[in-house]
Write a protein that holds these residues in place. Structure first.
Motif, PDB file in Angstrom:
ATOM      1  N   ASN A 132      11.628  48.948  39.814  1.00 23.26           N
ATOM      2  CA  ASN A 132      12.257  50.261  40.749  1.00 23.26           C
ATOM      3  C   ASN A 132      13.764  50.215  40.351  1.00 23.26           C
ATOM      4  O   ASN A 132      14.440  51.466  40.410  1.00 23.26           O
ATOM      5  N   SER A 133      14.365  49.105  40.711  1.00 26.91           N
ATOM      6  CA  SER A 133      15.698  49.083  40.454  1.00 26.91           C
ATOM      7  C   SER A 133      16.452  49.592  39.197  1.00 26.91           C
ATOM      8  O   SER A 133      17.366  50.139  38.918  1.00 26.91           O
ATOM      9  N   ILE A 134      15.638  49.358  38.298  1.00 25.63           N
ATOM     10  CA  ILE A 134      15.837  49.868  36.782  1.00 25.63           C
ATOM     11  C   ILE A 134      15.759  51.350  36.440  1.00 25.63           C
ATOM     12  O   ILE A 134      16.614  51.992  36.143  1.00 25.63           O
ATOM     13  N   TYR A 136      15.561  53.550  39.129  1.00 24.12           N
ATOM     14  CA  TYR A 136      16.196  54.639  39.954  1.00 24.12           C
ATOM     15  C   TYR A 136      17.907  54.017  40.506  1.00 24.12           C
ATOM     16  O   TYR A 136      18.598  54.954  40.819  1.00 24.12           O
ATOM     17  N   TYR A 137      18.153  52.902  40.100  1.00 23.43           N
ATOM     18  CA  TYR A 137      19.434  52.447  40.567  1.00 23.43           C
ATOM     19  C   TYR A 137      20.466  51.753  39.246  1.00 23.43           C
ATOM     20  O   TYR A 137      21.388  51.381  39.518  1.00 23.43           O
ATOM     21  N   GLY A 138      19.857  51.908  38.144  1.00 27.45           N
ATOM     22  CA  GLY A 138      20.584  51.459  36.954  1.00 27.45           C
ATOM     23  C   GLY A 138      20.682  49.917  36.753  1.00 27.45           C
ATOM     24  O   GLY A 138      21.367  49.577  35.965  1.00 27.45           O
ATOM     25  N   ARG A 139      19.896  49.149  37.231  1.00 25.05           N
ATOM     26  CA  ARG A 139      19.789  47.859  37.127  1.00 25.05           C
ATOM     27  C   ARG A 139      19.720  47.357  35.593  1.00 25.05           C
ATOM     28  O   ARG A 139      18.675  47.738  34.980  1.00 25.05           O
ATOM     29  N   ILE A 140      20.433  46.327  35.096  1.00 26.53           N
ATOM     30  CA  ILE A 140      20.444  45.892  33.767  1.00 26.53           C
ATOM     31  C   ILE A 140      19.846  44.476  33.680  1.00 26.53           C
ATOM     32  O   ILE A 140      20.554  43.648  34.399  1.00 26.53           O
ATOM     33  N   LEU A 141      18.880  44.007  33.086  1.00 26.45           N
ATOM     34  CA  LEU A 141      18.172  42.858  33.054  1.00 26.45           C
ATOM     35  C   LEU A 141      18.834  42.038  31.720  1.00 26.45           C
ATOM     36  O   LEU A 141      19.043  42.912  30.960  1.00 26.45           O
ATOM     37  N   ASN A 142      18.513  41.030  31.726  1.00 31.75           N
ATOM     38  CA  ASN A 142      18.875  40.259  30.462  1.00 31.75           C
ATOM     39  C   ASN A 142      17.785  39.427  29.430  1.00 31.75           C
ATOM     40  O   ASN A 142      16.711  39.563  30.166  1.00 31.75           O
ATOM     41  N   ALA A 143      18.008  39.072  28.370  1.00 33.49           N
ATOM     42  CA  ALA A 143      17.119  38.646  27.403  1.00 33.49           C
ATOM     43  C   ALA A 143      16.458  37.417  28.186  1.00 33.49           C
ATOM     44  O   ALA A 143      15.176  37.267  27.809  1.00 33.49           O
ATOM     45  N   VAL A 144      17.043  36.545  28.676  1.00 34.00           N
ATOM     46  CA  VAL A 144      16.406  35.401  29.215  1.00 34.00           C
ATOM     47  C   VAL A 144      15.591  35.572  30.322  1.00 34.00           C
ATOM     48  O   VAL A 144      14.413  35.086  30.241  1.00 34.00           O
ATOM     49  N   TYR A 145      15.653  36.529  31.082  1.00 39.52           N
ATOM     50  CA  TYR A 145      14.661  37.073  32.003  1.00 39.52           C
ATOM     51  C   TYR A 145      13.473  37.727  31.645  1.00 39.52           C
ATOM     52  O   TYR A 145      12.322  37.501  31.694  1.00 39.52           O
TER      53      TYR A 145
END
Length: 168
Positions: A132-134, A136-145
């Motif tokens: 949801n954060s990705i 609607y809010y532009g959250r960026i996750l990383n490769a490790v996650y």
């Protein structure tokens, strides 16, 4: 970045780094609140969802064969992993005669009813929140996650799929 490690605060929230996520209600609470309705089992729709999940799972596998997981593609991988899990849970709900509408939280809470551990439920709820954060809010996750989520999907997918297949 989420680490599957929570710190409990006052109230019903879980704090992870710089974000706060409310704890997931029990499935029975959604029923009591009438957020879920009982309906006739819908085996055809459930089978359709399973076929679509199998395609998406193959898509993820093909992507992982061709590309290295990097920070710039982590969001897409995580979203697809979440969609696989949620669609299988949705299929089981349909088989069992429940309509959760568009409530991702109600879907995820059904994992407890399906026999998943609280830890597994928490991870999928975290995925729900982050997806949801990705979106609607532009959250960026990383490769490790993303790598952790792929591993989690590899562990969880067979159990989910078997629970759905046994019921159809």
């Amino acid at each position: 970045t989420p680490k599957f490690k929570e710190q409990y605060n006052k109230g019903d929230s879980v704090k992870r780094g710089d974000w706060i996520m409310n704890s997931l209600k029990k499935f029975e609470d959604f029923i009591r609140e009438r957020a879920i309705r009982k309906c006739s089992p819908d085996i055809l729709r459930a089978k359709f969802l399973v076929r679509e999940v199998e395609k998406r799972k193959r898509f993820i596998e093909n992507i992982l064969k061709k590309f290295t997981i990097r920070d710039d593609n982590a969001n897409y991988i995580v979203e697809n992993c979440y969609d696989v899990i949620r669609a299988l849970v949705k299929a089981k709900l349909l088989i069992d005669g429940f309509d959760t509408g568009t409530s991702h939280e109600a879907d995820i809470s059904y994992l407890r009813v399906m026999g998943f551990s609280e830890r597994e439920v928490e991870i999928v709820n975290e995925l729900r929140y982050l997806r949801n954060s990705i979106k609607y809010y532009g959250r960026i996750l990383n490769a490790v996650y993303a790598e952790k989520i792929i591993k989690f999907l590899e562990e969880t997918y067979p159990k989910l799929k078997n629970l759905v297949k046994e019921a159809t």
